[in-house]
Write a protein that holds these residues in place. Structure first.
Motif, PDB file in Angstrom:
ATOM      1  N   ILE A 166       0.862  -1.186   0.000  1.00 11.48           N
ATOM      2  CA  ILE A 166       0.000   0.000   0.000  1.00 11.48           C
ATOM      3  C   ILE A 166       0.894   1.230   0.000  1.00 11.48           C
ATOM      4  O   ILE A 166       1.783   1.365   0.847  1.00 11.48           O
ATOM      5  CB  ILE A 166      -0.935   0.030   1.224  1.00 11.48           C
ATOM      6  CG1 ILE A 166      -1.774  -1.244   1.298  1.00 11.48           C
ATOM      7  CG2 ILE A 166      -1.829   1.271   1.162  1.00 11.48           C
ATOM      8  CD1 ILE A 166      -2.687  -1.473   0.122  1.00 11.48           C
ATOM      9  N   GLY A 167       0.669   2.121  -0.962  1.00 10.71           N
ATOM     10  CA  GLY A 167       1.407   3.368  -1.032  1.00 10.71           C
ATOM     11  C   GLY A 167       0.517   4.529  -0.612  1.00 10.71           C
ATOM     12  O   GLY A 167      -0.715   4.437  -0.637  1.00 10.71           O
ATOM     13  N   ASN A 168       1.146   5.614  -0.246  1.00  8.61           N
ATOM     14  CA  ASN A 168       0.432   6.781   0.266  1.00  8.61           C
ATOM     15  C   ASN A 168       0.118   7.754  -0.872  1.00  8.61           C
ATOM     16  O   ASN A 168       1.019   8.253  -1.543  1.00  8.61           O
ATOM     17  CB  ASN A 168       1.274   7.484   1.335  1.00  8.61           C
ATOM     18  CG  ASN A 168       0.436   8.270   2.313  1.00  8.61           C
ATOM     19  OD1 ASN A 168      -0.509   8.931   1.931  1.00  8.61           O
ATOM     20  ND2 ASN A 168       0.806   8.204   3.591  1.00  8.61           N
ATOM     21  N   HIS A 169      -1.174   7.994  -1.075  1.00  7.63           N
ATOM     22  CA  HIS A 169      -1.623   8.965  -2.083  1.00  7.63           C
ATOM     23  C   HIS A 169      -2.285  10.153  -1.400  1.00  7.63           C
ATOM     24  O   HIS A 169      -2.993  10.925  -2.057  1.00  7.63           O
ATOM     25  CB  HIS A 169      -2.598   8.272  -3.040  1.00  7.63           C
ATOM     26  CG  HIS A 169      -2.738   8.937  -4.376  1.00  7.63           C
ATOM     27  ND1 HIS A 169      -1.693   9.573  -5.032  1.00  7.63           N
ATOM     28  CD2 HIS A 169      -3.810   9.066  -5.208  1.00  7.63           C
ATOM     29  CE1 HIS A 169      -2.114  10.052  -6.174  1.00  7.63           C
ATOM     30  NE2 HIS A 169      -3.392   9.771  -6.323  1.00  7.63           N
ATOM     31  N   SER A 170      -2.043  10.260  -0.074  1.00 10.57           N
ATOM     32  CA  SER A 170      -2.577  11.297   0.816  1.00 10.57           C
ATOM     33  C   SER A 170      -4.005  10.972   1.249  1.00 10.57           C
ATOM     34  O   SER A 170      -4.696  10.189   0.586  1.00 10.57           O
ATOM     35  CB  SER A 170      -2.525  12.691   0.190  1.00 10.57           C
ATOM     36  OG  SER A 170      -3.606  12.904  -0.688  1.00 10.57           O
ATOM     37  N   TYR A 171      -4.432  11.594   2.328  1.00 11.46           N
ATOM     38  CA  TYR A 171      -5.773  11.306   2.835  1.00 11.46           C
ATOM     39  C   TYR A 171      -6.854  12.036   2.030  1.00 11.46           C
ATOM     40  O   TYR A 171      -7.831  11.434   1.598  1.00 11.46           O
ATOM     41  CB  TYR A 171      -5.889  11.685   4.312  1.00 11.46           C
ATOM     42  CG  TYR A 171      -7.100  11.055   4.964  1.00 11.46           C
ATOM     43  CD1 TYR A 171      -7.032   9.771   5.502  1.00 11.46           C
ATOM     44  CD2 TYR A 171      -8.319  11.722   5.010  1.00 11.46           C
ATOM     45  CE1 TYR A 171      -8.144   9.168   6.065  1.00 11.46           C
ATOM     46  CE2 TYR A 171      -9.442  11.133   5.581  1.00 11.46           C
ATOM     47  CZ  TYR A 171      -9.347   9.858   6.101  1.00 11.46           C
ATOM     48  OH  TYR A 171     -10.455   9.262   6.644  1.00 11.46           O
TER      49      TYR A 171
END
Length: 262
Positions: free
Chosen positions: A118-123
């Motif tokens: 899982i990568g971070n694409h912002s909240y």
């Protein structure tokens, strides 16, 4: 008078945010596509990526592909995509937003359970170039906490900036926060759900741009992608490509080739 005060406050806040970002120009990730099966030339962006340890491709020349998907909302095709990845034993990275995690916790859990990253694409998916470092930190940490609540992945280390917008300041800040920026070297307009053109179109778009070391950006809202994925994987395997995860790319980049064994 009240209207004047309100306008003054807005102007001040805009000025303050600009000062926070040191008025650094923002860029939208992009490059000139080619069909010569070589990594696209990204010009002056390369120096920035090298400076802050960011990636857009594996430039070693090895016939490796890194599949990545951006997930902002669910359209009913992610399960099918996960089925194909499992069947073909191919790893992927899913860059997700807060909305996706909140609305599809079971899919997040499945991704992690089946060995994907899982990568971070912002909240909230904001333009990072317009907000402060503290706001970026909150966006990233809130998303990380949300993922940790519904899966066994407790930390996120790969970041894809919302809308592909970045500048040197955002690269610097997110690097200081422990994140690795991951852009892409292969993409096409696949997110317009009302303009799908059939799986053959998606297949051809990828095959026309494929190159050794490609980081491919796809969207799971595309029915074309869901139908094309198995065809793509099988054809690329026939052509001698292997599929690796972003973890493999980072490890490879930090070890001598003789040790890594590529």
């Amino acid at each position: 008078m009240q209207k004047f005060i309100a306008v003054s406050v807005i102007v001040f806040l805009a000025f303050f945010i600009g000062m926070e970002n040191n008025h650094v120009a923002a860029y939208g990730w992009g490059f000139k596509k080619n069909s010569d099966h070589q990594p696209p030339d990204i010009g002056e962006y390369q120096e920035l990526l090298d400076k802050y340890g960011a990636y857009y491709a594996d430039l070693s020349g090895d016939k490796v592909i890194y599949l990545t998907f951006d997930n902002g909302y669910e359209a009913g095709y992610t399960g099918e995509i996960l089925d194909v990845l499992k069947k073909e034993e191919v790893p992927a990275t899913f860059f997700v937003t807060g909305h996706y995690v909140d609305s599809e916790p079971e899919l997040i859990k499945r991704m992690v359970d089946e060995g994907h990253i899982i990568g971070n694409h912002s909240y909230h998916h904001p333009d990072f170039s317009t907000i402060s470092k503290d706001s970026i930190k909150e966006e990233l940490e809130t998303l990380e906490e949300a993922v940790a609540e519904v899966s066994d992945q407790k930390e996120l280390k790969y970041l894809r900036p919302p809308r592909g917008i970045f500048n040197e300041q955002t690269l610097k800040w997110t690097s200081e926060l422990g994140y690795i920026h991951v852009f892409w070297s292969l993409a096409f307009v696949d997110w317009e759900t009302s303009k799908q053109k059939g799986w053959e179109y998606a297949f051809e778009q990828v095959m026309d741009q494929i190159h050794p070391g490609a980081i491919a950006l796809l969207h799971t809202v595309s029915s074309d992608n869901a139908e094309a994925l198995e065809h793509l994987i099988k054809e690329l395997k026939k052509q001698g490509y292997t599929f690796k995860s972003l973890d493999d790319l980072v490890i490879k980049d930090h070890l001598p080739p003789s040790i890594y064994g590529f």
